[in-house]
Scaffold this motif. Structure first.
Motif, PDB file in Angstrom:
ATOM      1  N   LEU A   1       0.841  -1.198   0.000  1.00  0.00           N
ATOM      2  CA  LEU A   1       0.000   0.000   0.000  1.00  0.00           C
ATOM      3  C   LEU A   1       0.877   1.249   0.000  1.00  0.00           C
ATOM      4  CD1 LEU A   1      -2.688  -1.041   2.629  1.00  0.00           C
ATOM      5  CD2 LEU A   1      -2.861  -1.144   0.127  1.00  0.00           C
ATOM      6  N   TYR A   2       0.516   2.195  -0.851  1.00  0.00           N
ATOM      7  CA  TYR A   2       1.225   3.469  -0.945  1.00  0.00           C
ATOM      8  C   TYR A   2       0.512   4.499  -0.088  1.00  0.00           C
ATOM      9  CZ  TYR A   2       3.868   1.589  -4.844  1.00  0.00           C
ATOM     10  OH  TYR A   2       4.706   0.839  -5.616  1.00  0.00           O
ATOM     11  N   ARG A   3       1.317   5.295   0.614  1.00  0.00           N
ATOM     12  CA  ARG A   3       0.819   6.421   1.406  1.00  0.00           C
ATOM     13  C   ARG A   3       1.792   7.568   1.248  1.00  0.00           C
ATOM     14  NH1 ARG A   3      -0.968   4.885   7.316  1.00  0.00           N
ATOM     15  NH2 ARG A   3      -0.670   7.096   7.267  1.00  0.00           N
ATOM     16  N   LEU A   4       1.350   8.743   1.653  1.00  0.00           N
ATOM     17  CA  LEU A   4       2.246   9.893   1.673  1.00  0.00           C
ATOM     18  C   LEU A   4       3.212   9.761   2.838  1.00  0.00           C
ATOM     19  CD1 LEU A   4      -0.324  12.797   1.179  1.00  0.00           C
ATOM     20  CD2 LEU A   4       1.196  11.833  -0.559  1.00  0.00           C
ATOM     21  N   ALA A   5       4.459  10.132   2.616  1.00  0.00           N
ATOM     22  CA  ALA A   5       5.438  10.206   3.702  1.00  0.00           C
ATOM     23  C   ALA A   5       5.131  11.459   4.530  1.00  0.00           C
ATOM     24  CB  ALA A   5       6.850  10.266   3.128  1.00  0.00           C
ATOM     25  N   PRO A   6       5.605  11.517   5.770  1.00  0.00           N
ATOM     26  CA  PRO A   6       5.276  12.658   6.649  1.00  0.00           C
ATOM     27  C   PRO A   6       5.570  14.035   6.051  1.00  0.00           C
ATOM     28  CG  PRO A   6       6.253  10.906   7.941  1.00  0.00           C
ATOM     29  CD  PRO A   6       6.367  10.481   6.499  1.00  0.00           C
ATOM     30  N   LEU A   7       6.708  14.215   5.388  1.00  0.00           N
ATOM     31  CA  LEU A   7       6.999  15.530   4.796  1.00  0.00           C
ATOM     32  C   LEU A   7       6.030  15.874   3.666  1.00  0.00           C
ATOM     33  CD1 LEU A   7      10.912  15.575   4.750  1.00  0.00           C
ATOM     34  CD2 LEU A   7       9.378  16.904   6.212  1.00  0.00           C
ATOM     35  N   ALA A   8       5.595  14.870   2.927  1.00  0.00           N
ATOM     36  CA  ALA A   8       4.611  15.109   1.860  1.00  0.00           C
ATOM     37  C   ALA A   8       3.264  15.492   2.453  1.00  0.00           C
ATOM     38  CB  ALA A   8       4.476  13.873   0.975  1.00  0.00           C
ATOM     39  N   VAL A   9       2.898  14.864   3.570  1.00  0.00           N
ATOM     40  CA  VAL A   9       1.645  15.224   4.254  1.00  0.00           C
ATOM     41  C   VAL A   9       1.692  16.693   4.658  1.00  0.00           C
ATOM     42  CG1 VAL A   9       0.251  14.860   6.343  1.00  0.00           C
ATOM     43  CG2 VAL A   9       1.132  12.893   5.074  1.00  0.00           C
ATOM     44  N   GLU A  10       2.798  17.113   5.257  1.00  0.00           N
ATOM     45  CA  GLU A  10       2.930  18.511   5.689  1.00  0.00           C
ATOM     46  C   GLU A  10       2.897  19.459   4.489  1.00  0.00           C
ATOM     47  OE1 GLU A  10       2.622  19.600   8.795  1.00  0.00           O
ATOM     48  OE2 GLU A  10       2.255  17.473   9.158  1.00  0.00           O
ATOM     49  N   PHE A  11       3.591  19.095   3.425  1.00  0.00           N
ATOM     50  CA  PHE A  11       3.595  19.930   2.226  1.00  0.00           C
ATOM     51  C   PHE A  11       2.175  20.104   1.687  1.00  0.00           C
ATOM     52  CE2 PHE A  11       3.434  20.038  -2.430  1.00  0.00           C
ATOM     53  CZ  PHE A  11       4.006  21.276  -2.642  1.00  0.00           C
ATOM     54  N   LEU A  12       1.434  18.999   1.555  1.00  0.00           N
ATOM     55  CA  LEU A  12       0.081  19.090   0.995  1.00  0.00           C
ATOM     56  C   LEU A  12      -0.880  19.794   1.948  1.00  0.00           C
ATOM     57  CD1 LEU A  12      -0.167  15.724  -0.931  1.00  0.00           C
ATOM     58  CD2 LEU A  12       0.045  18.022  -1.867  1.00  0.00           C
ATOM     59  N   LYS A  13      -0.690  19.637   3.245  1.00  0.00           N
ATOM     60  CA  LYS A  13      -1.512  20.392   4.200  1.00  0.00           C
ATOM     61  C   LYS A  13      -1.305  21.893   3.992  1.00  0.00           C
ATOM     62  CE  LYS A  13      -1.838  17.442   8.303  1.00  0.00           C
ATOM     63  NZ  LYS A  13      -1.356  17.341   9.695  1.00  0.00           N
ATOM     64  N   ASP A  14      -0.049  22.300   3.874  1.00  0.00           N
ATOM     65  CA  ASP A  14       0.261  23.717   3.640  1.00  0.00           C
ATOM     66  C   ASP A  14      -0.313  24.185   2.312  1.00  0.00           C
ATOM     67  OD1 ASP A  14       1.627  23.803   6.029  1.00  0.00           O
ATOM     68  OD2 ASP A  14       3.633  23.691   5.106  1.00  0.00           O
ATOM     69  N   TRP A  15      -0.216  23.350   1.291  1.00  0.00           N
ATOM     70  CA  TRP A  15      -0.736  23.683  -0.038  1.00  0.00           C
ATOM     71  C   TRP A  15      -2.246  23.896   0.038  1.00  0.00           C
ATOM     72  CZ3 TRP A  15      -4.167  21.741  -3.617  1.00  0.00           C
ATOM     73  CH2 TRP A  15      -4.041  22.230  -4.909  1.00  0.00           C
ATOM     74  N   ILE A  16      -2.943  22.990   0.731  1.00  0.00           N
ATOM     75  CA  ILE A  16      -4.405  23.097   0.866  1.00  0.00           C
ATOM     76  C   ILE A  16      -4.774  24.369   1.629  1.00  0.00           C
ATOM     77  CG2 ILE A  16      -6.432  22.067   1.991  1.00  0.00           C
ATOM     78  CD1 ILE A  16      -5.095  19.300   1.275  1.00  0.00           C
ATOM     79  N   LYS A  17      -4.057  24.655   2.723  1.00  0.00           N
ATOM     80  CA  LYS A  17      -4.319  25.888   3.486  1.00  0.00           C
ATOM     81  C   LYS A  17      -4.150  27.115   2.596  1.00  0.00           C
ATOM     82  CE  LYS A  17      -2.835  24.120   7.945  1.00  0.00           C
ATOM     83  NZ  LYS A  17      -1.748  24.147   8.929  1.00  0.00           N
ATOM     84  N   SER A  18      -3.126  27.098   1.776  1.00  0.00           N
ATOM     85  CA  SER A  18      -2.881  28.215   0.864  1.00  0.00           C
ATOM     86  C   SER A  18      -4.034  28.377  -0.120  1.00  0.00           C
ATOM     87  CB  SER A  18      -1.570  27.975   0.114  1.00  0.00           C
ATOM     88  OG  SER A  18      -1.434  28.893  -0.938  1.00  0.00           O
ATOM     89  N   LYS A  19      -4.532  27.282  -0.661  1.00  0.00           N
ATOM     90  CA  LYS A  19      -5.648  27.345  -1.611  1.00  0.00           C
ATOM     91  C   LYS A  19      -6.923  27.837  -0.915  1.00  0.00           C
ATOM     92  CE  LYS A  19      -3.040  26.654  -4.317  1.00  0.00           C
ATOM     93  NZ  LYS A  19      -2.568  27.956  -4.506  1.00  0.00           N
ATOM     94  N   VAL A  20      -7.151  27.378   0.307  1.00  0.00           N
ATOM     95  CA  VAL A  20      -8.341  27.814   1.062  1.00  0.00           C
ATOM     96  C   VAL A  20      -8.253  29.318   1.312  1.00  0.00           C
ATOM     97  CG1 VAL A  20      -9.518  27.647   3.290  1.00  0.00           C
ATOM     98  CG2 VAL A  20      -8.847  25.571   2.080  1.00  0.00           C
ATOM     99  N   ARG A  21      -7.067  29.808   1.715  1.00  0.00           N
ATOM    100  CA  ARG A  21      -6.901  31.253   1.940  1.00  0.00           C
ATOM    101  C   ARG A  21      -7.192  32.025   0.652  1.00  0.00           C
ATOM    102  NH1 ARG A  21      -2.488  29.758   5.022  1.00  0.00           N
ATOM    103  NH2 ARG A  21      -1.048  30.118   3.296  1.00  0.00           N
TER     104      ARG A  21
END
Length: 121
Positions: free
Chosen positions: A96-116
């Protein structure tokens, strides 16, 4: 015709891609191609349980990427610590493939930026 709000969203997204792609290896990986971005979003959307290679092949339209391209991007993602690959608890033969922790943080920041951006109308 696009209104000012939609133009701002497009401009901000382009700016993010330009700036973040040079920030670090995690951002560079995500923005490297449409396949990299699509797989990042797909695997991120299945993060809690993970997603198998066969599920990825079934989900990603061949017009987006061939099986060999998908496999190459996943292998590169593992090497760059963007993705993690672990055995399924239900079936040890399935990886099973999952995001690594740094990728999770990157995408969280990306999503926050898009929401803003979306909320700044």
């Amino acid at each position: 015709m696009l209104d000012k709000y939609k133009i701002k969203i497009l401009a901000d997204t382009f700016s993010d891609i330009q700036n973040l792609a040079n920030r670090d290896s995690i951002a560079r990986f995500c923005y490297q191609s449409k396949t990299h971005l699509a797989l990042s979003f797909l695997i991120g959307s299945k993060h809690n349980g993970g997603i198998s290679l066969e599920e990825i092949f079934q989900t990603v339209d061949r017009r987006i990427a061939s099986r060999s391209t998908i496999q190459r991007v996943l292998d590169t993602g593992i090497k760059t610590n963007f993705f993690e690959k672990n055995k399924s608890k239900e079936d040890g033969r399935v990886q099973l493939y999952r995001l690594a922790p740094l990728a999770v943080e990157f995408l969280k920041d990306w999503i926050k930026s898009k929401v803003r951006t979306m909320n700044s109308k």
